[in-house]
Design an enzyme around this catalytic site. Structure first.
Site, PDB file in Angstrom:
ATOM      1  N   LYS B 184       0.864  -1.184   0.000  1.00  0.00           N
ATOM      2  CA  LYS B 184       0.000   0.000   0.000  1.00  0.00           C
ATOM      3  C   LYS B 184       0.897   1.228   0.000  1.00  0.00           C
ATOM      4  O   LYS B 184       2.031   1.190   0.485  1.00  0.00           O
ATOM      5  CB  LYS B 184      -0.932   0.013   1.211  1.00  0.00           C
ATOM      6  N   THR B 195       9.890   0.730   2.615  1.00  0.00           N
ATOM      7  CA  THR B 195       8.798   1.299   1.844  1.00  0.00           C
ATOM      8  C   THR B 195       7.652   1.618   2.771  1.00  0.00           C
ATOM      9  O   THR B 195       7.727   1.376   3.962  1.00  0.00           O
ATOM     10  CB  THR B 195       8.296   0.294   0.813  1.00  0.00           C
ATOM     11  N   GLU B 282      -0.373   9.992  -5.352  1.00  0.00           N
ATOM     12  CA  GLU B 282      -1.554  10.845  -5.150  1.00  0.00           C
ATOM     13  C   GLU B 282      -1.701  11.851  -6.290  1.00  0.00           C
ATOM     14  O   GLU B 282      -0.797  12.640  -6.542  1.00  0.00           O
ATOM     15  CB  GLU B 282      -1.457  11.536  -3.794  1.00  0.00           C
ATOM     16  N   ASN B 405      -4.005  16.367  -0.447  1.00  0.00           N
ATOM     17  CA  ASN B 405      -3.205  16.555   0.756  1.00  0.00           C
ATOM     18  C   ASN B 405      -3.514  17.828   1.520  1.00  0.00           C
ATOM     19  O   ASN B 405      -2.965  18.069   2.587  1.00  0.00           O
ATOM     20  CB  ASN B 405      -1.720  16.479   0.401  1.00  0.00           C
TER      21      ASN B 405
END
Lengths: 410, 410
Positions: B184, B195, B282, B405
């Site tokens: 993820k 990560t 994103e 964000n």
């Protein structure tokens, strides 16, 4: 250029008085922009002492190379600046362009080519056609006036939404001297030993080596403490000239206590210009002042502060008025500098949001959000390990930044 | 979670076969999200060998501390992962939360607490109420199934727009072994020795020290070569488990040539998962593969490549389909690594845009723009100084990144 002025722009601009010994003129040479000035020429009545700091980029522009070479000579008679094209990564053509410009300027005012300083700002990698403005230099040299600072600042703008000017006075050697400065910059702002473009002139009589010492010391907590987007330009140039045209000043021989007043005024002016740059950060809606205290050293504090100030997640949270202090923790943690999670404390404005490695027991979302809704947002981090301290300034990361930079060249 | 799936998502997901020796189950514990699963439990039928790499953040999450401590034991019986809260910068409460979770998991399956591994992902700084999901662990332990990989990947998503799964097989010790992995991550992605969250399981029989050696070597050119926003998470966790449930495999004693097939398959799977993460960056609309060749060393090449991949100005130009290669020059110049401007060459796709320190003489804006309009954009830089080489992957910086964000916590 952006269509609207940054909401963080100064409410009023400084009234810029003349500085004895320097005259300026501008022209619209059509380098890239339409219907605006894009060439500035500064001419010193007599040879001025000169100091400069430049980008640390390994790929500097042709004018940066040119200025670095001439700086050893320590004397300036003219400065030529163009906006709209950075003359960077332009190879042999770029060097030919700086040579042609310097020749034309030297001929126009009757000086040596190594007494000419050049700066270019704008797109990287496009050959700069110097014939476009070398032809206007004769006219600019002849028509310069002392009372032209604001127009000078306007001619060097690129994506800036307002011109950046500042002025100070200081007592030096028994007289009052003046310092005027202009700057440009809005994006590709993360100066490293220098800044975008800034030109500062004083009528004080100060030798070039002393001037260089003052400038090199002054740039650290000012232009080198602002960042818009962590991207260091190929063209960063900050130059300081002393015309010596003030009357009756006692000679200065070294960077010592006799310069305290001048040093303070100079540093204050550099900080003023640097903050004007960050307040015009591309797409900026808020300014953020990041102070880190208690780090292992001042240098460590500055690296942590820049890690926070350059974090896209911190900057987007500021844009969204979201008191997401967890991202400050993240940015401290990734900086590479020593930090002890369980000693960290974080303030947004006067509100302590985290202490002893967790959310402040008396945390109030409402109080913190009230801070985030302001235009200027102070963020303070206490590392709890030593006495290192630094302050840096940045702006938020908005959709407008993406928009401006997704289509800059066209 | 974002409303729409990334345009860079895989067209089809891998069909995930079972891996012998591990069972999984998920639950919707309502930690933050509504109407979705947010807890994953993996249970190993018998003690599995375990290896892990974690964030280099100086402010790691409580689960990262917990896993690091347990890793020395080298044996895993269970993994518990939650999404919606990172349990990071949560102080004593955070440690109590990991302890409570580990106790509940150990009790549910009858193992020691140091055979349990934990990971949490989501907002930083909010206390995690472990009672919300410690109660569901008994049920999860009892109901686990082998054929549940896709559901497992879904339960650990945060701002991800699609689940990340990959599977490989390899020949090892005379038999065919399987490797399955899930991951993820979509923001706060700049792994540094690890990560976001990723869990990889094989049915091979490989001792923990050998497994650790394979994983530590494999992470460099895969998970540590992707970046979405240069922000390194406090929670980065990549774990590799070997159940040893395959039948008839000859013993492995060292990380040697007998593992070549397994090593290749593992690295290929890690790369697959890492690229899935960056393709779900994103707000991403494009993926950029940055290759730097001819640097002084591989490490220098990687630093230059990351300087390019993390540059907001490069990433916004990609978003705007603007072939602004001058910004690549800028990013090379600011990297701090040796570069000679006049030896640089740059390609976008197969189009050489710059060579010998200036724009390519045969530069075609049309040909370059055609590259920029594609979904996957290869950027290659030849430094011309040595043999150092590296490839990293990133995505563009879009208005959607700013939007996601600016309001993540709410």
């Amino acid at each position: 250029m952006s269509g609207s002025v940054s909401p963080l722009a100064p409410k009023t601009y400084a009234d810029m008085p003349p500085v004895r010994g320097v005259r300026m003129a501008t022209a619209a040479a059509g380098i890239k922009y339409k219907n605006r000035t894009d060439v500035l020429m500064m001419v010193f009545d007599r040879p001025a002492a000169v100091a400069g700091v430049f980008t640390r980029s390994k790929c500097p522009s042709a004018p940066v190379d040119f200025c670095r070479a001439n700086l050893a000579h320590g004397v300036a008679r003219a400065v030529v600046v163009n906006s709209g094209n950075a003359n960077a990564f332009t190879g042999r053509k770029g060097r030919e362009s700086t040579k042609m410009t310097a020749e034309a300027a030297a001929k126009a005012i009757g000086c040596a080519e190594n007494e000419v300083f050049l700066a270019s700002t704008g797109v990287i990698g496009e050959p700069l056609d110097a014939t476009k403005f070398s032809g206007v230099l004769d006219g600019l040299a002849a028509s310069g006036t002392e009372d032209f600072w604001f127009e000078a600042a306007k001619a060097i703008m690129t994506t800036d939404t307002y011109p950046k000017v500042a002025t100070r006075t200081a007592d030096l050697g028994g007289v009052t001297v003046r310092i005027n400065g202009i700057a440009k910059g809005a994006g590709m702002i993360a100066p490293d030993m220098a800044t975008m473009l800034s030109f500062v002139v004083t009528d004080a009589d100060i030798p070039a080596p002393v001037l260089q010492s003052l400038l090199s010391a002054g740039v650290g907590p000012t232009f080198n403490a602002v960042t818009v987007d962590s991207d260091t330009s190929t063209s960063d140039t900050l130059m300081l000239f002393a015309t010596g045209a003030v009357a009756g000043q006692a000679p200065v021989t070294a960077d010592d206590a006799s310069l305290d007043g001048f040093r303070t005024a100079l540093n204050d002016l550099l900080r003023d210009l640097a903050l004007q740059v960050v307040r015009d950060g591309e797409g900026a809606r808020k300014m953020v002042e990041v102070t880190v205290e208690g780090a292992e050293s001042d240098a460590a504090a500055k690296r942590i502060a820049l890690s926070i100030a350059n974090s896209p997640l911190v900057k987007t949270a500021v844009a969204g008025e979201d008191a997401n202090w967890g991202r400050v923790v993240m940015a401290v943690g990734k900086s590479g500098e020593m930090a002890d999670r369980d000693r960290l404390a974080i303030w947004f404005g006067d509100v302590r949001v985290a202490v002893d490695g967790e959310r402040d027991p008396s945390y109030s979302e409402d109080a913190t959000t009230a801070v985030m809704q302001k235009q200027d947002i102070p963020v303070r981090v206490e590392i709890g390990l030593g006495n290192g301290r630094a302050t840096v300034w940045t702006c938020d990361l908005t959709k407008e930044y993406v928009e401006i930079n997704g289509d800059y060249r066209s």
